[in-house]
Design a protein around this motif. Sequence first.
Motif, PDB file in Angstrom:
ATOM      1  N   MET A 180       0.865  -1.210   0.036  1.00 60.54           N
ATOM      2  CA  MET A 180      -0.077   0.082   0.029  1.00 60.54           C
ATOM      3  C   MET A 180       0.922   1.153   0.042  1.00 60.54           C
ATOM      4  N   LYS A 181       0.658   2.142  -0.996  1.00 59.50           N
ATOM      5  CA  LYS A 181       1.354   3.524  -0.855  1.00 59.50           C
ATOM      6  C   LYS A 181       0.221   4.412  -1.463  1.00 59.50           C
ATOM      7  N   LYS A 182       0.048   5.587  -0.733  1.00 58.27           N
ATOM      8  CA  LYS A 182      -0.720   6.554  -1.218  1.00 58.27           C
ATOM      9  C   LYS A 182      -0.072   7.746  -1.086  1.00 58.27           C
ATOM     10  N   GLU A 183      -0.390   8.521  -2.050  1.00 56.57           N
ATOM     11  CA  GLU A 183       0.369   9.981  -2.253  1.00 56.57           C
ATOM     12  C   GLU A 183      -0.677  11.100  -2.245  1.00 56.57           C
ATOM     13  N   ILE A 184      -0.763  11.850  -1.125  1.00 55.17           N
ATOM     14  CA  ILE A 184      -1.801  12.589  -0.998  1.00 55.17           C
ATOM     15  C   ILE A 184      -1.244  14.264  -0.870  1.00 55.17           C
ATOM     16  N   ILE A 185      -2.340  14.920  -1.571  1.00 56.85           N
ATOM     17  CA  ILE A 185      -2.034  16.391  -1.316  1.00 56.85           C
ATOM     18  C   ILE A 185      -3.210  17.033  -0.609  1.00 56.85           C
ATOM     19  N   ILE A 186      -3.078  17.886   0.370  1.00 53.84           N
ATOM     20  CA  ILE A 186      -4.292  18.443   1.222  1.00 53.84           C
ATOM     21  C   ILE A 186      -4.038  19.990   0.831  1.00 53.84           C
ATOM     22  N   SER A 187      -4.682  20.873   0.470  1.00 56.39           N
ATOM     23  CA  SER A 187      -4.628  22.032   0.122  1.00 56.39           C
ATOM     24  C   SER A 187      -5.991  22.927   0.454  1.00 56.39           C
ATOM     25  N   GLY A 188      -5.677  24.228   0.797  1.00 53.82           N
ATOM     26  CA  GLY A 188      -6.721  25.199   1.255  1.00 53.82           C
ATOM     27  C   GLY A 188      -5.861  26.611   1.691  1.00 53.82           C
ATOM     28  N   PHE A 189      -6.803  27.251   2.285  1.00 53.23           N
ATOM     29  CA  PHE A 189      -6.562  28.609   2.708  1.00 53.23           C
ATOM     30  C   PHE A 189      -5.813  28.424   3.959  1.00 53.23           C
ATOM     31  N   GLY A 190      -4.505  28.983   4.275  1.00 54.58           N
ATOM     32  CA  GLY A 190      -4.015  29.291   5.548  1.00 54.58           C
ATOM     33  C   GLY A 190      -5.003  29.572   6.588  1.00 54.58           C
TER      34      GLY A 190
ATOM     35  N   VAL B  63       0.142  20.778   1.596  1.00 58.80           N
ATOM     36  CA  VAL B  63       0.817  19.717   2.218  1.00 58.80           C
ATOM     37  C   VAL B  63       0.911  18.467   1.472  1.00 58.80           C
ATOM     38  N   THR B  64       2.044  17.721   1.217  1.00 56.52           N
ATOM     39  CA  THR B  64       2.017  16.249   0.461  1.00 56.52           C
ATOM     40  C   THR B  64       2.488  15.246   1.474  1.00 56.52           C
ATOM     41  N   VAL B  65       1.682  14.403   1.774  1.00 58.07           N
ATOM     42  CA  VAL B  65       1.863  13.408   2.673  1.00 58.07           C
ATOM     43  C   VAL B  65       1.990  12.014   1.863  1.00 58.07           C
ATOM     44  N   ILE B  66       2.841  11.237   2.146  1.00 61.94           N
ATOM     45  CA  ILE B  66       3.076  10.020   1.158  1.00 61.94           C
ATOM     46  C   ILE B  66       2.986   9.059   2.627  1.00 61.94           C
ATOM     47  N   ILE B  67       2.209   8.071   2.393  1.00 54.91           N
ATOM     48  CA  ILE B  67       2.410   6.979   3.534  1.00 54.91           C
ATOM     49  C   ILE B  67       2.475   5.552   2.748  1.00 54.91           C
TER      50      ILE B  67
ATOM     51  N   PRO C  11       9.823   1.382   1.415  1.00 53.48           N
ATOM     52  CA  PRO C  11      10.526   2.691   1.309  1.00 53.48           C
ATOM     53  C   PRO C  11      10.037   3.662   0.339  1.00 53.48           C
ATOM     54  N   ILE C  12      10.099   5.133   0.510  1.00 51.45           N
ATOM     55  CA  ILE C  12       9.613   6.185  -0.515  1.00 51.45           C
ATOM     56  C   ILE C  12      10.684   6.318  -1.133  1.00 51.45           C
ATOM     57  N   ALA C  13      10.872   6.478  -2.593  1.00 55.69           N
ATOM     58  CA  ALA C  13      11.865   7.009  -3.219  1.00 55.69           C
ATOM     59  C   ALA C  13      11.936   8.418  -3.071  1.00 55.69           C
ATOM     60  N   SER C  14      10.891   9.401  -3.391  1.00 53.28           N
ATOM     61  CA  SER C  14      11.051  10.830  -3.539  1.00 53.28           C
ATOM     62  C   SER C  14       9.929  11.294  -2.822  1.00 53.28           C
ATOM     63  N   PRO C  15       9.849  12.377  -2.165  1.00 54.82           N
ATOM     64  CA  PRO C  15       8.901  13.019  -1.538  1.00 54.82           C
ATOM     65  C   PRO C  15       8.085  14.190  -2.516  1.00 54.82           C
TER      66      PRO C  15
END
Length: 180
Positions: free
Chosen positions: A1-11, A50-54, A58-62
């Motif tokens: 399992m590998k999930k590449e997630i972006i979370i975005s909004g106003f500060g 913010v980008t989160v990879i779970i 091992p994760i090759a690159s963020p």
Amino acid sequence: MKKEIIISGFGGQGVLSMGKILAYSGLLEDKEVTWMPAYGPEQRGGTANVTVIISDTPIASPILSRYDVAIVLNQPSLDKFQPKVKSGGILIYDDNGILTPPTRTDITVYSVSAMEKAAEMRNAKVFNMIVLGALLKVCPVVSTEGLQKALYKSLPERHHKLIPLNMEAVAEGMNLITTK
């Protein structure tokens, strides 16, 4: 399992905190994790993401240009990240912050009325936890138990009394998310 997630909004919407808590949860569950925030000098009121990879491996690159999951909390974020969701991926949005809804048909689109529920709960600060609960319902990258442990580890002890409210918000998010 590998999930590449972006979370975005106003500060100020808790975007970076949401990513940090998600990443910390993954660490506590012995997963491989990256957490990479991005914001400018306009952090309060400007856009932040913010980008989160779970992953189990091992994760090759963020650094990513395409995502499995995008959580967008305002129109500029939707406009920027909707095209970057991989075909077959997931897009979650708070319907309060979006004027023009997502249009893609090759991804699964969900909405969550997180702002409305936070107002109903009389605490705007749980908005991000409602959204996080919605994510975990459709993409359980970490457990709610792991999330709760991460809150205890990452929040100062003086804020531990707020963790039950935060976990209630997570449960509300799980119940609110709907397919569009």
